[in-house]
Design a protein around this motif. Structure first.
Motif, PDB file in Angstrom:
ATOM      1  N   LEU A 243      -4.231   8.011  -4.568  1.00 18.03           N
ATOM      2  CA  LEU A 243      -3.527   9.302  -4.649  1.00 18.03           C
ATOM      3  C   LEU A 243      -4.302  10.421  -3.943  1.00 18.03           C
ATOM      4  CD1 LEU A 243      -2.318   9.082  -8.376  1.00 18.03           C
ATOM      5  CD2 LEU A 243      -1.088   8.418  -6.286  1.00 18.03           C
TER       6      LEU A 243
ATOM      7  N   LEU B 268      -5.372  13.048   2.375  1.00 16.27           N
ATOM      8  CA  LEU B 268      -6.200  12.277   3.295  1.00 16.27           C
ATOM      9  C   LEU B 268      -7.430  13.103   3.666  1.00 16.27           C
ATOM     10  CD1 LEU B 268      -6.012   9.571   4.703  1.00 16.27           C
ATOM     11  CD2 LEU B 268      -4.866  10.703   6.595  1.00 16.27           C
TER      12      LEU B 268
ATOM     13  N   GLY C 131      -2.462   6.192   4.406  1.00 18.14           N
ATOM     14  CA  GLY C 131      -3.491   7.089   4.958  1.00 18.14           C
ATOM     15  C   GLY C 131      -4.112   6.578   6.247  1.00 18.14           C
TER      16      GLY C 131
ATOM     17  N   GLN D   7       2.959  10.958   6.232  1.00 15.48           N
ATOM     18  CA  GLN D   7       2.419  11.640   7.412  1.00 15.48           C
ATOM     19  C   GLN D   7       2.478  10.737   8.642  1.00 15.48           C
ATOM     20  OE1 GLN D   7      -1.019  14.346   7.115  1.00 15.48           O
ATOM     21  NE2 GLN D   7      -1.470  13.285   5.195  1.00 15.48           N
TER      22      GLN D   7
ATOM     23  N   ASP E 144       0.889  -1.171   0.000  1.00 10.06           N
ATOM     24  CA  ASP E 144       0.000   0.000   0.000  1.00 10.06           C
ATOM     25  C   ASP E 144       0.923   1.217   0.000  1.00 10.06           C
ATOM     26  OD1 ASP E 144      -1.759   2.031   0.395  1.00 10.06           O
ATOM     27  OD2 ASP E 144      -2.773   1.136   2.121  1.00 10.06           O
ATOM     28  N   ALA E 145       1.028   1.902  -1.135  1.00 12.33           N
ATOM     29  CA  ALA E 145       2.018   2.978  -1.297  1.00 12.33           C
ATOM     30  C   ALA E 145       1.559   4.306  -0.709  1.00 12.33           C
ATOM     31  CB  ALA E 145       2.354   3.142  -2.777  1.00 12.33           C
TER      32      ALA E 145
HETATM   33  C1  LIG Z   1      -6.149   9.427  -0.388  1.00 11.84           C
HETATM   34  S1  LIG Z   1      -5.023   9.246   0.935  1.00 11.84           S
HETATM   35  C2  LIG Z   1      -4.834   7.493   1.086  1.00 11.84           C
HETATM   36  C3  LIG Z   1      -6.001   6.792   1.728  1.00 11.84           C
HETATM   37  C4  LIG Z   1      -5.637   5.441   2.274  1.00 11.84           C
HETATM   38  N1  LIG Z   1      -5.229   4.503   1.245  1.00 11.84           N
HETATM   39  C5  LIG Z   1      -6.735   4.821   3.136  1.00 11.84           C
HETATM   40  O1  LIG Z   1      -7.130   3.672   2.900  1.00 11.84           O
HETATM   41  O2  LIG Z   1      -7.164   5.486   4.067  1.00 11.84           O
HETATM   42  C6  LIG Z   1      -3.469   9.692   0.243  1.00 11.84           C
HETATM   43  C7  LIG Z   1      -2.296   9.549   1.211  1.00 11.84           C
HETATM   44  O3  LIG Z   1      -1.092   9.685   0.467  1.00 11.84           O
HETATM   45  C8  LIG Z   1      -0.115  10.196   1.362  1.00 11.84           C
HETATM   46  N2  LIG Z   1       1.025  10.683   0.569  1.00 11.84           N
HETATM   47  C9  LIG Z   1       1.172  11.879  -0.044  1.00 11.84           C
HETATM   48  N3  LIG Z   1       2.342  11.916  -0.714  1.00 11.84           N
HETATM   49  C10 LIG Z   1       2.950  10.718  -0.522  1.00 11.84           C
HETATM   50  C11 LIG Z   1       4.174  10.145  -0.951  1.00 11.84           C
HETATM   51  N4  LIG Z   1       4.990  10.821  -1.755  1.00 11.84           N
HETATM   52  N5  LIG Z   1       4.501   8.905  -0.536  1.00 11.84           N
HETATM   53  C12 LIG Z   1       3.645   8.200   0.278  1.00 11.84           C
HETATM   54  N6  LIG Z   1       2.462   8.694   0.713  1.00 11.84           N
HETATM   55  C13 LIG Z   1       2.118   9.929   0.313  1.00 11.84           C
HETATM   56  C14 LIG Z   1      -0.868  11.245   2.143  1.00 11.84           C
HETATM   57  O4  LIG Z   1      -0.209  11.545   3.342  1.00 11.84           O
HETATM   58  C15 LIG Z   1      -2.243  10.557   2.336  1.00 11.84           C
HETATM   59  O5  LIG Z   1      -2.282   9.909   3.578  1.00 11.84           O
END
Ligand SMILES: C[S@@+](CC[C@H](N)C(=O)[O-])C[C@H]1O[C@@H](n2cnc3c(N)ncnc32)[C@H](O)[C@@H]1O
Length: 184
Positions: A100, A103, A33, A56, A29-30
């Motif tokens: 992407l 959050l 969140g 985060q 899971d890249a």
């Molecule tokens: C839409 S949320 C993900 C939701 C998550 N998959 C869930 O099930 O709750 C997008 C996340 O990507 C993270 N994020 C932003 N840039 C990132 C990066 N370069 N590498 C990893 N995570 C990143 C943010 O902090 C945020 O938590």
């Protein structure tokens, strides 16, 4: 696949994962969140392994609550994904999920961006197992549109070892798109 699952891209992702990921698999899971995708992946891999990354600290803590001993959790940008995958898992990754954007309910300035995404994809594709998949949920905000354009350019240059599919609703421009990469 049920109609309800078609309407929410995250549900579509979970339906695809459920039919693809098996007990013992290694997955990533890249963008973990709040951990919803990680939780679903942990249930699917059973005795396998889930790598989860986010930039985060609060996301890492939210995801940690689902740790059942099969989770490897990293406060790490996914552009450095190669630094966290154990050598024994190279070529064994069955699925990678990128949800992407930012959050919901959190700091909207912390969001994914096209440059880190493409670097990450270049590093993760060679680590996939044969038959491995990458699922990418793209949103319609400004950076989301830049990410989507960068993804299309990236996919058009992929070798024949991969296929790229796009899933979206033709009659709605503002809803998320799902891009799926598969390795033969
Ligand atoms: C839409 S949320 C993900 C939701 C998550 N998959 C869930 O099930 O709750 C997008 C996340 O990507 C993270 N994020 C932003 N840039 C990132 C990066 N370069 N590498 C990893 N995570 C990143 C943010 O902090 C945020 O938590």
């Amino acid at each position: 696949m049920y109609l309800d699952a078609l309407k929410r891209v995250t549900c579509t992702v979970h339906e695809i994962l459920a039919s693809h990921v098996k007990d013992g698999d290694v997955v990533v899971d890249a963008t973990c969140g709040n951990g919803n995708d990680t939780k679903a992946l942990l249930e699917l891999v059973g005795s396998g392994r889930v790598y989860a990354l986010d930039v985060q600290p609060s996301a890492i803590e939210n995801t940690r609550r689902f740790d059942n001993g099969h989770l490897k959790l990293f406060l790490q940008n996914h552009k450095d994904i190669d630094e966290v995958i154990l050598p024994e898992d190279h070529g064994r990754i069955k699925a990678v999920v990128y949800n992407l954007g930012y959050l919901p309910g959190s700091d909207k300035t912390v969001k994914t961006n096209k440059d880190d995404l493409i670097v990450s994809l270049k590093k993760v594709l060679p680590l996939l197992a044969g038959g491995g998949i990458v699922l990418i949920c793209c949103y319609s905000h400004d950076e989301g549109q830049r990410e989507f354009k960068a993804l299309k350019d990236f996919c058009s240059g992929l070798s024949g070892a991969y296929d790229a599919y796009l899933f979206y609703r033709l009659n709605r421009k503002d809803v998320p798109k799902l891009l799926i990469l598969t390795k033969t």
